[in-house]
Structures are given as C-alpha cells and as structure tokens.
Design a protein around this motif. Structure first.
Motif, PDB file in Angstrom:
ATOM      1  N   ASN A  24       0.806  -1.222   0.000  1.00  0.00           N
ATOM      2  CA  ASN A  24       0.000   0.000   0.000  1.00  0.00           C
ATOM      3  C   ASN A  24       0.840   1.273   0.000  1.00  0.00           C
ATOM      4  OD1 ASN A  24       0.782   0.240   2.702  1.00  0.00           O
ATOM      5  ND2 ASN A  24      -1.188  -0.498   3.504  1.00  0.00           N
ATOM      6  N   LEU A  25       2.127   1.146  -0.361  1.00  0.00           N
ATOM      7  CA  LEU A  25       2.961   2.347  -0.524  1.00  0.00           C
ATOM      8  C   LEU A  25       2.448   3.217  -1.671  1.00  0.00           C
ATOM      9  CD1 LEU A  25       6.601   1.020   0.013  1.00  0.00           C
ATOM     10  CD2 LEU A  25       5.222   2.411   1.575  1.00  0.00           C
ATOM     11  N   HIS A  26       1.788   2.587  -2.651  1.00  0.00           N
ATOM     12  CA  HIS A  26       1.249   3.365  -3.765  1.00  0.00           C
ATOM     13  C   HIS A  26       0.110   4.283  -3.320  1.00  0.00           C
ATOM     14  CE1 HIS A  26      -1.717   0.107  -3.607  1.00  0.00           C
ATOM     15  NE2 HIS A  26      -2.525   0.908  -4.281  1.00  0.00           N
ATOM     16  N   THR A  27      -0.420   4.048  -2.116  1.00  0.00           N
ATOM     17  CA  THR A  27      -1.420   4.941  -1.526  1.00  0.00           C
ATOM     18  C   THR A  27      -0.749   6.000  -0.662  1.00  0.00           C
ATOM     19  OG1 THR A  27      -3.073   3.173  -1.501  1.00  0.00           O
ATOM     20  CG2 THR A  27      -3.471   5.067  -0.060  1.00  0.00           C
ATOM     21  N   LEU A  28       0.262   5.600   0.096  1.00  0.00           N
ATOM     22  CA  LEU A  28       0.986   6.521   0.974  1.00  0.00           C
ATOM     23  C   LEU A  28       1.731   7.599   0.190  1.00  0.00           C
ATOM     24  CD1 LEU A  28       2.199   7.361   3.750  1.00  0.00           C
ATOM     25  CD2 LEU A  28       4.034   5.700   3.294  1.00  0.00           C
ATOM     26  N   LEU A  29       2.434   7.222  -0.869  1.00  0.00           N
ATOM     27  CA  LEU A  29       3.279   8.173  -1.598  1.00  0.00           C
ATOM     28  C   LEU A  29       2.488   9.340  -2.205  1.00  0.00           C
ATOM     29  CD1 LEU A  29       5.761   5.621  -3.195  1.00  0.00           C
ATOM     30  CD2 LEU A  29       6.254   7.265  -1.373  1.00  0.00           C
ATOM     31  N   PRO A  30       1.319   9.116  -2.820  1.00  0.00           N
ATOM     32  CA  PRO A  30       0.535  10.272  -3.280  1.00  0.00           C
ATOM     33  C   PRO A  30       0.047  11.152  -2.131  1.00  0.00           C
ATOM     34  CG  PRO A  30      -0.132   8.297  -4.454  1.00  0.00           C
ATOM     35  CD  PRO A  30       0.767   7.849  -3.336  1.00  0.00           C
ATOM     36  N   GLN A  31      -0.274  10.555  -0.984  1.00  0.00           N
ATOM     37  CA  GLN A  31      -0.673  11.348   0.184  1.00  0.00           C
ATOM     38  C   GLN A  31       0.444  12.305   0.588  1.00  0.00           C
ATOM     39  OE1 GLN A  31      -2.147   7.735   2.584  1.00  0.00           O
ATOM     40  NE2 GLN A  31      -3.352   9.412   3.431  1.00  0.00           N
ATOM     41  N   LEU A  32       1.663  11.790   0.611  1.00  0.00           N
ATOM     42  CA  LEU A  32       2.806  12.627   0.972  1.00  0.00           C
ATOM     43  C   LEU A  32       3.026  13.735  -0.049  1.00  0.00           C
ATOM     44  CD1 LEU A  32       5.340   9.859   2.075  1.00  0.00           C
ATOM     45  CD2 LEU A  32       4.041  11.381   3.562  1.00  0.00           C
ATOM     46  N   ALA A  33       2.909  13.394  -1.327  1.00  0.00           N
ATOM     47  CA  ALA A  33       3.149  14.369  -2.395  1.00  0.00           C
ATOM     48  C   ALA A  33       2.136  15.513  -2.362  1.00  0.00           C
ATOM     49  CB  ALA A  33       3.108  13.677  -3.754  1.00  0.00           C
ATOM     50  N   LYS A  34       0.930  15.228  -1.903  1.00  0.00           N
ATOM     51  CA  LYS A  34      -0.102  16.259  -1.847  1.00  0.00           C
ATOM     52  C   LYS A  34       0.002  17.103  -0.578  1.00  0.00           C
ATOM     53  CE  LYS A  34      -3.179  13.328  -4.540  1.00  0.00           C
ATOM     54  NZ  LYS A  34      -4.253  12.317  -4.470  1.00  0.00           N
ATOM     55  N   GLU A  35       0.535  16.521   0.490  1.00  0.00           N
ATOM     56  CA  GLU A  35       0.579  17.214   1.774  1.00  0.00           C
ATOM     57  C   GLU A  35       1.916  17.915   2.027  1.00  0.00           C
ATOM     58  OE1 GLU A  35      -0.446  18.878   5.236  1.00  0.00           O
ATOM     59  OE2 GLU A  35      -1.828  17.799   3.919  1.00  0.00           O
ATOM     60  N   LEU A  36       3.016  17.319   1.550  1.00  0.00           N
ATOM     61  CA  LEU A  36       4.349  17.851   1.832  1.00  0.00           C
ATOM     62  C   LEU A  36       4.935  18.482   0.570  1.00  0.00           C
ATOM     63  CD1 LEU A  36       5.817  14.867   3.891  1.00  0.00           C
ATOM     64  CD2 LEU A  36       4.610  16.873   4.754  1.00  0.00           C
ATOM     65  N   PRO A  37       4.879  19.792   0.435  1.00  0.00           N
ATOM     66  CA  PRO A  37       5.363  20.422  -0.790  1.00  0.00           C
ATOM     67  C   PRO A  37       6.886  20.387  -0.914  1.00  0.00           C
ATOM     68  CG  PRO A  37       4.680  22.095   0.782  1.00  0.00           C
ATOM     69  CD  PRO A  37       4.286  20.780   1.364  1.00  0.00           C
ATOM     70  N   PHE A  38       7.338  20.409  -2.146  1.00  0.00           N
ATOM     71  CA  PHE A  38       8.754  20.613  -2.441  1.00  0.00           C
ATOM     72  C   PHE A  38       8.981  22.114  -2.434  1.00  0.00           C
ATOM     73  CE2 PHE A  38      12.383  21.400  -5.121  1.00  0.00           C
ATOM     74  CZ  PHE A  38      13.251  20.361  -4.832  1.00  0.00           C
ATOM     75  N   GLU A  39       9.854  22.609  -1.540  1.00  0.00           N
ATOM     76  CA  GLU A  39      10.054  24.054  -1.445  1.00  0.00           C
ATOM     77  C   GLU A  39      11.418  24.370  -0.847  1.00  0.00           C
ATOM     78  OE1 GLU A  39      10.234  25.654   1.596  1.00  0.00           O
ATOM     79  OE2 GLU A  39       9.378  24.196   2.972  1.00  0.00           O
TER      80      GLU A  39
END
Length: 261
Positions: A24-39
C-alpha cells in the motif's frame, strides 16, 4: 518529542493504527506528495538547520512546511525505518535535459532504495513535480501512476550504475533522464547529508539558492508558486497568473498552510 511515525501520520491524516505494508505504498506516496510540498524557502531565507530528526520534526510538523529532496526523503526514510522497512538513502546526480549534461554540483539529489522480497525498488518523494508515486523496481520495468511513467535502468555512468528515467504526464512526450545513482553507496545516517545541504545552500550553481519556489501535487494535477507567478495544472490544462511578493507570502500561509513560528 513524538516519533516521526506518529507525527507524519497526524499531518497526512492517517490512522495511528493502520499498518503500512509494501503493497500500500502506492497509496501513501501520493498522500505525501499532496501534503508535503517541495520548497526551498528555508534556503532563500537563510534559516536552514543541521539535519537531525528533531530539526526535521520542527520544520515539517511545528512550522508545517515542506522541504527539498534531502529533507523530504530523510523524513520518509525515518518513517519507513520506524515501520520496519528495509530501506537506505543514496545520493544521485541530476541530469539537465535542457542542457544535455549532468549537473555540475555533484551528488546532491537524495533518494530512497527499499528492499522487499529480495527485490530492490526506488521510492522518491523529493523530486519536485517528477514523483513516481509508486515504488520503481531496479529492473527497467516501467511503472505507471497518475503522474506519468517511470523506470530505473541499469546504465553505468561516471555517477553510478543506475539511472532514474521519467515521462511525466502532460509534460514529457519521450523518456527523460532524471538522475544517476550508485545502488551500492548508501548513507549511514541522515547527519551525513549536511554536506549535501551545504552545497545546495552555498554553491553558486545550486538551482535552489536563487529564487523561492514551492510546488506540490494535487488530486488532479499540481500547483507551483514563485514570487512572480502561480501556475496550476488541472486535468491536463494549465492556468497561470502573475503574482507579487505580498501575494506570495499570503499564499504560502493560506494555501500551503505554513506557520510562522
């Protein structure tokens, strides 16, 4: 201090009881990408800190910020370690496709390798808008996600024995090189990445110490903000508007949720 496992689950809205499995990493990774911005705002504002677990926790969970590759992937690495995954951090060299050459500042990209059932995969939550959002095997097999197509091929260069390749949705029509890395050269602890941070912060050719940038994935695309503009990709269509510094400051607090602490 609470453990990274607890804090990260709180930030992305995940149950503390939910067991994290490889499948279920394929579910976790999009969650992180949407919540934790690259900045890169800490770099621009000259307020970077030594890379430690405590300082990462303050940045991501007290100030509610994002980060660049060595911060985002260090955070994910610590989270996965606490959830009993076999993971390691490795350094890579970015390929500049527009200039057809390797980045001159060396091995400043940081990514994660994860071993599952004797097979090695790459996962990356710190490569801007080029995130695979799924584990990518080191076999050349193509992986498809909502963000595009990705693969890792065994190609030897002066910078390692593998190359991460991408064909980002709505952006790339052909395969492009992302970065090269050596799967055998792992990082022992996140403190070793202070060398990477020093290069990114101080090197005259660093791409991240010139102008502020913040980007993150959304449910149907991505958003990117600079001091000059706000760009949104939604369902394959791009809209862009001009923006000034004052608007940018309001945006990072109201839209991205950053906190002044």
């Amino acid at each position: 201090m609470k453990k990274i496992n607890t804090l990260l689950r709180e930030r992305i809205g995940m149950s503390q009881e939910e067991k994290i499995e490889f499948d279920n990493l394929h579910t976790l990774l999009p969650q992180l990408a949407k919540e934790l911005p690259f900045e890169n705002l800490c770099i621009i504002e000259n307020r970077t800190s030594e890379l430690t677990e405590e300082n990462l926790a303050h940045k991501f969970f007290t100030r509610n910020e994002g980060g660049v590759c060595y911060e985002l992937n260090s955070l994910l690495y610590l989270f996965l370690v606490e959830n009993n995954f076999d993971v390691k951090l490795v350094r890579g060299v970015i390929y500049e496709n527009e200039n057809n050459k390797w980045n001159d500042i060396g091995k400043t990209h940081v990514t994660i390798l994860i071993t599952y059932k004797e097979k090695i995969y790459l996962i990356d939550t710190g490569f801007g808008g080029n995130l695979p959002l799924k584990p990518v095997p080191l076999t050349g097999e193509e992986v498809h996600s909502s963000n595009g197509d990705f693969r890792v091929r065994n190609i030897k260069t002066e910078h390692g024995n593998y190359i991460f390749e991408m064909k980002v949705r709505n952006k790339d029509s052909d395969w492009k090189w992302g970065y090269a890395f050596d799967a055998l050269e792992s990082i022992g602890e996140i403190g070793e990445l202070n060398e990477v941070q020093d290069i990114i912060v101080n090197h005259p050719q660093s791409p991240f110490n010139k102008k502020p940038l913040i980007t993150r994935l959304t449910h149907d695309g991505n958003v990117t903000a600079t001091e000059q503009s706000f760009t949104e990709w939604k369902d394959g269509k791009m809209t862009k508007r001009e923006m000034n510094r004052e608007e940018f400051e309001k945006l990072i607090q109201n839209y991205f949720g950053f906190k002044k602490v």
